[in-house]
Design an enzyme around this catalytic site. Structure first.
Site, PDB file in Angstrom:
ATOM      1  N   LYS A 274     -71.890   1.483 -36.375  1.00  0.00           N
ATOM      2  CA  LYS A 274     -71.915   2.794 -37.020  1.00  0.00           C
ATOM      3  C   LYS A 274     -73.248   2.996 -37.733  1.00  0.00           C
ATOM      4  O   LYS A 274     -73.785   2.060 -38.321  1.00  0.00           O
ATOM      5  CB  LYS A 274     -70.790   2.877 -38.069  1.00  0.00           C
ATOM      6  CG  LYS A 274     -69.411   3.080 -37.488  1.00  0.00           C
ATOM      7  CD  LYS A 274     -68.386   3.246 -38.590  1.00  0.00           C
ATOM      8  CE  LYS A 274     -66.992   3.369 -38.027  1.00  0.00           C
ATOM      9  NZ  LYS A 274     -66.737   4.599 -37.252  1.00  0.00           N
ATOM     10  N   ASP A 285     -60.201   2.017 -43.468  1.00  0.00           N
ATOM     11  CA  ASP A 285     -59.656   2.035 -42.103  1.00  0.00           C
ATOM     12  C   ASP A 285     -58.318   1.290 -41.981  1.00  0.00           C
ATOM     13  O   ASP A 285     -57.782   1.147 -40.881  1.00  0.00           O
ATOM     14  CB  ASP A 285     -60.705   1.461 -41.132  1.00  0.00           C
ATOM     15  CG  ASP A 285     -60.712   2.182 -39.791  1.00  0.00           C
ATOM     16  OD1 ASP A 285     -60.134   3.284 -39.706  1.00  0.00           O
ATOM     17  OD2 ASP A 285     -61.281   1.630 -38.830  1.00  0.00           O
ATOM     18  N   ASP A 344     -66.464   0.948 -31.174  1.00  0.00           N
ATOM     19  CA  ASP A 344     -66.042   1.627 -32.404  1.00  0.00           C
ATOM     20  C   ASP A 344     -64.678   2.318 -32.226  1.00  0.00           C
ATOM     21  O   ASP A 344     -64.087   2.774 -33.195  1.00  0.00           O
ATOM     22  CB  ASP A 344     -67.116   2.640 -32.822  1.00  0.00           C
ATOM     23  CG  ASP A 344     -66.970   3.085 -34.270  1.00  0.00           C
ATOM     24  OD1 ASP A 344     -66.156   2.480 -34.996  1.00  0.00           O
ATOM     25  OD2 ASP A 344     -67.678   4.030 -34.673  1.00  0.00           O
ATOM     26  N   GLU A 346     -61.886   0.989 -31.887  1.00  0.00           N
ATOM     27  CA  GLU A 346     -61.102  -0.254 -31.949  1.00  0.00           C
ATOM     28  C   GLU A 346     -59.654  -0.027 -32.364  1.00  0.00           C
ATOM     29  O   GLU A 346     -58.765  -0.791 -32.017  1.00  0.00           O
ATOM     30  CB  GLU A 346     -61.771  -1.235 -32.936  1.00  0.00           C
ATOM     31  CG  GLU A 346     -61.484  -0.982 -34.432  1.00  0.00           C
ATOM     32  CD  GLU A 346     -61.948   0.372 -34.952  1.00  0.00           C
ATOM     33  OE1 GLU A 346     -62.870   0.934 -34.360  1.00  0.00           O
ATOM     34  OE2 GLU A 346     -61.374   0.848 -35.952  1.00  0.00           O
ATOM     35  N   ARG A 348     -57.374   2.226 -31.536  1.00  0.00           N
ATOM     36  CA  ARG A 348     -56.410   2.456 -30.451  1.00  0.00           C
ATOM     37  C   ARG A 348     -56.080   1.158 -29.727  1.00  0.00           C
ATOM     38  O   ARG A 348     -54.999   1.020 -29.161  1.00  0.00           O
ATOM     39  CB  ARG A 348     -56.965   3.520 -29.503  1.00  0.00           C
ATOM     40  CG  ARG A 348     -58.233   3.125 -28.800  1.00  0.00           C
ATOM     41  CD  ARG A 348     -58.950   4.312 -28.178  1.00  0.00           C
ATOM     42  NE  ARG A 348     -59.625   5.139 -29.174  1.00  0.00           N
ATOM     43  CZ  ARG A 348     -60.237   6.286 -28.905  1.00  0.00           C
ATOM     44  NH1 ARG A 348     -60.268   6.754 -27.679  1.00  0.00           N
ATOM     45  NH2 ARG A 348     -60.834   6.967 -29.872  1.00  0.00           N
TER      46      ARG A 348
END
Ligand code: BES
Ligand code: ZN
Ligand code: ZN
Length: 493
Positions: A274, A285, A344, A346, A348
């Protein structure tokens, strides 16, 4: 904050201030309850039009002959079209206005209104007071902790009946679960690790007989062949885990809801790292995981008669020489092979393994996952509304209803088959990412591949779980979103 109640204004004990509610009608300002004995205190300011009673307006006055010595007039706005949400807002406004004064104790006259039930009035006031009465400064030096001195400790609600008082205390239990969830999200990523989430889950099992915790450690995750969770976790020095919390509030019933929460304790993006400006808040997150933990805590504290299992796949999405790689293919728990479009994306991946595991091992009646899954949902709905995607209309409608009751509003986006084309892979069964358009929908389409026929709803909370400026009763940073929504939903199954 502790709630107390007395029937009449004359029965109140001492406090720092007394709060009187007012309506703003077309031509005049009216007391929102009967406190005519205090007429002389507010007559003048109303006559001089120094206070109109509009929503959230607050006027501080002195009243030397009253025990509190201080009085505040609180504006509720117009009676017509009045809602429980307006109560939440007015009373949270009050909490914020009192904070710099460091008052710890307040007496509040409860407003009376025909168009709202007494329970709704109690709930609106209690939630407004409670949700705003929160500060996270665990990480500040003691000398800077002053702000928390402004937290309210006692509120006496004058004129509340027995049921209203019980409702206020129920709100308190739920608010404590919201604080618990906010604290986990606000904490350092280096403190709130997968291992910390395990410890929190175990603490819940210790605190409540109705909760059992079971953890799949790295070895078991390998044995179960959760290839996607393992791929995401590869670069982290900390082990991944799948935390399973079982709450049995209605052992006689077969009805069983599974809640899955994304538990990425820090998201660097992995090799698709990122950029600056996007990574700083990525301790948030695991907000889905925090919402699941908070909900189980609230359910168990209140003894709600439902059966719920929380499933939390958790790891860091770190970066390092062992990182999983874009373009590579990994095999999921379900057997499907997945081409990694972007490291990124990740969330799912770990959810796919958790959802497939839950379907196979827990055979739930319905499944709801909560995840800070995509930046795209924030583009679509901003910070006001959670994205809802579901394969089941009844489930989706119930969540929308719970959202409007709690004002944790959700908006449904479609899962049309045609979006599936965006996830086609040349080398694997499916690709993890679907290109630029409809990013939150293609993420959900990916998850849908792992839920089979189980009624399922996905809540993308990336825009609502963490905000940079405080608003209404949401403090800045973690909002604790999801806990009140899920409680409302689960109570009405
Ligand atoms: N954790 C992020 C999503 C996110 C963004 C959460 C903003 C909270 C605030 C997620 O893992 C992510 O990075 N998603 C990518 C997916 C993309 C690479 C397909 C995104 O949304 O950019
Ligand atoms: Zn990510
Ligand atoms: Zn993420």
């Amino acid at each position: 904050m502790k709630f107390e109640t007395v029937n009449a204004i004359e029965q109140r004990k001492n406090a720092n201030i007394l709060i009187l509610p007012f309506w703003k009608e077309k031509k005049n300002t009216e007391p929102a309850a009967d406190f005519h004995q205090l007429n002389k205190i507010f007559k003048e300011p109303l006559q001089l039009q120094d206070f109109s009673g509009k929503e959230g307006e607050i006027l501080f006055l002195y009243a030397p002959d009253q025990i509190e010595k201080r009085i505040a007039l609180l504006g509720l706005g117009a009676k017509e079209g009045f809602t429980i949400e307006k109560l939440r807002r007015a009373y949270s406004q009050l909490v914020k206005a009192l904070r710099p004064k460091k008052f710890k104790e307040v007496n509040l006259v409860v407003p009376v209104l025909q168009s709202l039930s007494k329970l709704a009035i109690a709930r609106g006031i209690a939630e407004g007071l409670l949700l705003a009465n929160y500060i996270f400064n665990d990480l500040k030096h003691d000398a800077l902790k002053e702000a928390s001195e402004g937290l309210l400790e006692r509120a006496c609600l004058i004129g509340l009946d027995k049921n209203g008082f019980a409702e206020a205390n129920k709100c308190k239990t739920i608010a404590e679960a919201v604080y618990f969830s906010r604290n986990l999200v606000n904490g350092n990523a280096d403190d709130v690790t997968p291992q910390r989430l395990i410890a929190e889950a175990k603490d819940l099992a210790k605190a409540f007989k109705t909760v059992k915790t079971h953890v799949l450690d790295k070895k078991q995750i390998e044995k179960e062949k959760m290839g996607l969770l393992l791929a995401v976790s590869r670069a982290s020095p900390r082990d991944p885990a799948v935390i399973i919390l079982e709450y049995k509030g209605n052992p006689k019933s077969k009805d069983h809801t599974v809640l899955v929460g994304k538990g990425i304790t820090f998201d660097t993006g992995g090799l698709n790292i990122k950029p600056t400006g996007s990574m700083e808040t990525m301790r948030c997150d695991m907000a889905g995981a925090a919402a699941v933990l908070g909900s189980i805590k609230a359910l168990a504290s209140l003894g709600i008669k439902v059966n719920v299992t929380g499933v939390i796949p958790t790891t860091e999405n770190a970066i390092g020489s062992k990182s999983y790689k874009p373009g590579d293919v990994y095999q999921s728990y379900s057997g499907k092979t997945v081409e990694i479009g972007n490291t990124d994306a990740e969330g799912r991946l770990i959810l796919a393994d958790a959802l497939a595991y839950a379907v196979k091992k827990l055979k739930p009646t319905r499944m709801i996952d909560l995840a800070t899954l995509t930046g795209a949902v924030e583009v679509a709905l901003g910070n006001e509304t959670t994205g809802l995607m579901s394969n089941n209309d009844a489930l989706a409608d119930s969540l929308i209803h719970a959202g409007s009751e709690t004002f944790e509003r959700v908006w449904r986006l479609p899962l049309y088959d045609e979006y599936q084309d965006q996830l086609k892979s040349e080398i694997a069964d499916i690709k993890s990412t679907g290109g630029r358009g409809a990013g939150c929908i293609t993420a959900a389409m990916f998850l849908q591949e792992f839920v089979g026929k189980t009624p399922w709803a996905h809540l993308d909370i990336a825009g609502t779980a963490f905000i940079t400026e405080s608003k209404r009763y949401h403090p800045k940073n973690a909002t604790g979103i999801g806990v009140r929504l899920l409680l409302e939903f689960l109570e009405h199954i």
